[in-house]
Design an enzyme around this catalytic site. Structure first.
Site, PDB file in Angstrom:
ATOM      1  N   PRO A 273       7.507  -5.252  -4.979  1.00 33.45           N
ATOM      2  CA  PRO A 273       6.498  -3.984  -4.986  1.00 33.45           C
ATOM      3  C   PRO A 273       5.777  -4.059  -6.448  1.00 33.45           C
ATOM      4  CG  PRO A 273       8.658  -3.091  -5.429  1.00 33.45           C
ATOM      5  CD  PRO A 273       8.980  -4.281  -4.999  1.00 33.45           C
ATOM      6  N   GLY A 274       4.449  -4.095  -6.594  1.00 36.33           N
ATOM      7  CA  GLY A 274       3.739  -3.943  -7.941  1.00 36.33           C
ATOM      8  C   GLY A 274       3.055  -2.600  -7.847  1.00 36.33           C
ATOM      9  N   ARG A 275       2.018  -2.441  -7.005  1.00 38.56           N
ATOM     10  CA  ARG A 275       1.194  -1.043  -7.002  1.00 38.56           C
ATOM     11  C   ARG A 275       2.163   0.120  -7.141  1.00 38.56           C
ATOM     12  NH1 ARG A 275      -3.895  -1.071  -5.346  1.00 38.56           N
ATOM     13  NH2 ARG A 275      -3.284  -2.955  -4.126  1.00 38.56           N
ATOM     14  N   TYR A 315     -13.639  -4.405  -5.172  1.00 38.27           N
ATOM     15  CA  TYR A 315     -13.154  -4.033  -3.968  1.00 38.27           C
ATOM     16  C   TYR A 315     -13.709  -2.703  -3.312  1.00 38.27           C
ATOM     17  CZ  TYR A 315      -9.103  -6.396  -6.137  1.00 38.27           C
ATOM     18  OH  TYR A 315      -8.264  -7.240  -6.912  1.00 38.27           O
ATOM     19  N   CYS A 344     -23.503  -4.191 -18.364  1.00 33.28           N
ATOM     20  CA  CYS A 344     -24.930  -4.553 -17.933  1.00 33.28           C
ATOM     21  C   CYS A 344     -24.990  -5.222 -16.923  1.00 33.28           C
ATOM     22  CB  CYS A 344     -25.368  -5.498 -19.053  1.00 33.28           C
ATOM     23  SG  CYS A 344     -27.255  -5.645 -19.202  1.00 33.28           S
ATOM     24  N   GLU A 345     -24.367  -4.259 -15.775  1.00 33.31           N
ATOM     25  CA  GLU A 345     -24.772  -4.896 -14.145  1.00 33.31           C
ATOM     26  C   GLU A 345     -24.833  -3.767 -13.532  1.00 33.31           C
ATOM     27  OE1 GLU A 345     -22.305  -7.867 -12.582  1.00 33.31           O
ATOM     28  OE2 GLU A 345     -21.824  -8.897 -14.487  1.00 33.31           O
TER      29      GLU A 345
HETATM   30  N1  LLP Z   1       4.083 -10.386  -4.397  1.00 32.08           N
HETATM   31  C1  LLP Z   1       2.851 -11.648  -4.409  1.00 32.08           C
HETATM   32  C2  LLP Z   1       3.467 -12.727  -3.909  1.00 32.08           C
HETATM   33  C3  LLP Z   1       1.592 -10.968  -4.569  1.00 32.08           C
HETATM   34  O1  LLP Z   1       0.847 -12.002  -4.526  1.00 32.08           O
HETATM   35  C4  LLP Z   1       1.652  -9.488  -4.730  1.00 32.08           C
HETATM   36  C5  LLP Z   1       0.218  -9.050  -4.863  1.00 32.08           C
HETATM   37  C6  LLP Z   1       2.653  -8.605  -4.964  1.00 32.08           C
HETATM   38  C7  LLP Z   1       3.829  -8.983  -4.633  1.00 32.08           C
HETATM   39  C8  LLP Z   1       2.502  -7.113  -5.392  1.00 32.08           C
HETATM   40  O2  LLP Z   1       1.639  -6.501  -4.404  1.00 32.08           O
HETATM   41  P1  LLP Z   1       1.379  -4.995  -4.437  1.00 32.08           P
HETATM   42  O3  LLP Z   1       2.967  -4.344  -4.206  1.00 32.08           O
HETATM   43  O4  LLP Z   1       0.922  -4.557  -5.563  1.00 32.08           O
HETATM   44  O5  LLP Z   1       0.642  -4.631  -3.320  1.00 32.08           O
HETATM   45  N2  LLP Z   1      -5.963  -6.370  -7.552  1.00 32.08           N
HETATM   46  C9  LLP Z   1      -5.554  -5.753  -6.200  1.00 32.08           C
HETATM   47  C10 LLP Z   1      -4.168  -6.024  -5.723  1.00 32.08           C
HETATM   48  C11 LLP Z   1      -3.913  -7.659  -5.652  1.00 32.08           C
HETATM   49  C12 LLP Z   1      -2.622  -8.143  -5.435  1.00 32.08           C
HETATM   50  C13 LLP Z   1      -2.424  -9.446  -5.367  1.00 32.08           C
HETATM   51  N3  LLP Z   1      -0.947  -9.769  -5.041  1.00 32.08           N
HETATM   52  C14 LLP Z   1      -6.150  -4.348  -6.081  1.00 32.08           C
HETATM   53  O6  LLP Z   1      -6.172  -3.829  -7.454  1.00 32.08           O
HETATM   54  O7  LLP Z   1      -6.035  -3.592  -5.266  1.00 32.08           O
END
Ligand code: LLP
Length: 416
Positions: A273-275, A315, A344-345
């Site tokens: 998990p990231g987000r 997005y 500036c966009e």
């Molecule tokens: N693992 C891998 C291999 C990934 O490519 C990613 C995210 C994650 C885990 C974590 O994903 P999450 O749990 O955060 O959804 N910038 C975009 C999101 C790009 C995600 C890229 N990969 C946004 O702001 O929505």
């Protein structure tokens, strides 16, 4: 209290308020709440029960050193996408066995960077398996599988299926096996990531089920990583519900348990998990700098350009907004206004036709759920300075955890 003061209802700023924080640290400003961050780490750490499991924090979402140290204190492991992410994790105290290198299209030097540190690497294509085989024959590695089905909030964040660059397709498993034999490589891990931001667990569970079927054909596995993508409610002011993590956790735990009892072995299961970890623990504060009407649209000009928060421009992402004035949320009749930045966009739009109370120059804008892919995707575009980051700690005290860029920073890489 209006429904626009979510941060007030939840006590996000502790004893403080956005106006006081902006006065103290300047604008724009990322503010994180430690209690929320820790809570999200704990939810993810207890997702799979009854089997060896850890969540890997995907630090691309937010790699502030202080937050990484907190994630480590909460027992999380982490995944890294680049050598830069690896060294930040090391600085935060993560051990090599707690880091999983899951890069995409990297060269020999980057694989060596991880292998020399005894960090497990995952290969994203047969070509990358061959590269690792040629520089480290006989070693252990993982591969990223493309399960053929993706999911996500935008086509740019769907990371599995036929239309993406990620992973080794299911049609290439036989070729993978012969490469492993040719280079005497030990496949000890498999990982996948179907995409980012799902609010229903069906696709994730289905992909996990197929993944476990595949896992059964690799006898040396000691790590199975189901990936990230766990969504958060970005429309919370309109009452959007949360992802049902209890249900997802129960079903995943049952699948994992069944797998472990059929196949035995000492396997560590992971998610990435990231987000989910950092999004809701962070808000972005900014200031209204100018107001204008053009062609029937009311524009609210702010210092929150897409160099500070790229998601809406990149997005069309939605972030709930609050308007504050002199330390209190602004109330009153709502009208449609378009909130823009100072870049500036013409695509520099934070929120289009948003229902907001009457806004005045000098008001504070609070952008909710900005803790993931906020600062980490910020830039110096237009030679603007990246904002500072502040933590509200468990005692409700504020602390600077990253200073704002200075003009000197803009010259650091030049001979001047
Ligand atoms: N693992 C891998 C291999 C990934 O490519 C990613 C995210 C994650 C885990 C974590 O994903 P999450 O749990 O955060 O959804 N910038 C975009 C999101 C790009 C995600 C890229 N990969 C946004 O702001 O929505």
């Amino acid at each position: 209290m209006t429904k626009l003061s979510y941060t007030m209802q939840t006590g996000f700023f502790g004893e403080l308020d956005p106006t006081a924080l902006l006065k103290k640290y300047g604008s724009p400003l990322y503010v994180y709440n430690e209690a929320v961050f820790r809570e999200r780490c704990r939810e993810m750490q207890s997702l799979i029960k009854g089997s060896p499991y850890t969540a890997n924090y995907s630090i691309k979402a937010n790699s502030n050193l202080t937050l990484l140290k907190i994630a480590r204190e909460e027992g999380m492991y982490a995944d890294a996408m680049s050598p830069g992410e690896i060294i930040v994790l090391e600085k935060a105290g993560f051990l090599p066995e707690q880091i999983f290198f899951v890069p995409n299209n990297v060269d020999e030097s980057e694989f060596r960077f991880a292998l020399d540190r005894n960090i497990l690497v995952s290969c994203d294509s047969l070509d990358q398996v061959e590269l690792v085989g040629s520089i480290a024959s006989g070693s252990s590695l993982a591969v990223r599988i493309n399960p053929g089905v993706g999911a996500g909030h935008h086509e740019k964040v769907v990371t599995a299926g036929k239309k993406t660059k990620f992973g080794i397709g299911m049609d290439k498993i036989d070729e993978l096996k012969s490469l492993l034999t040719r280079y005497d490589l030990h496949l000890v891990g498999i990982n996948q990531h179907i995409g980012s931001l799902f609010m229903e667990s069906d696709a994730y569970l289905a992909a996990a089920g197929h993944f476990l079927e595949l896992a059964a054909s690799f006898p040396e596995l000691r790590l199975i990583d189901f990936g990230g993508g766990f969504g958060i409610p970005y429309h919370k002011l309109a009452g959007e519900g949360r992802l049902d993590l209890d249900k997802l956790g129960r079903e995943l735990s049952a699948m994992v348990k069944a797998f472990a009892s059929n196949h035995g072995g000492d396997i560590l299961f992971k998610t990435e998990p990231g987000r989910y970890i950092s999004a809701e623990s962070g808000v972005l504060l900014g200031t209204v700098t100018a107001l204008k009407e053009n062609g029937g649209t009311d524009y609210v000009g702010t210092d929150i350009g897409f160099n500070v928060l790229a998601r809406p421009t990149m997005y069309d992402s939605w972030h709930d907004l609050e308007v504050w004035r002199d330390g209190v949320p602004v109330e009153g009749e709502l009208s449609q206004q378009t909130v823009v930045g100072n870049i500036c966009e013409s695509g520099d739009i934070l929120a289009r036709d948003r229902e907001l109370p009457h806004v005045m120059r000098g008001d504070n804008i609070v952008v909710l759920d900005a803790g993931a892919y906020g600062f980490s995707m910020s830039s110096n575009y237009n030679n603007r300075l990246r904002p500072a980051e502040v933590l509200i700690d468990l005692n409700g005290n504020d602390r600077l955890i990253r200073r704002r860029d200075t003009y000197d920073d803009l010259f650091r890489q030049f001979d001047v």
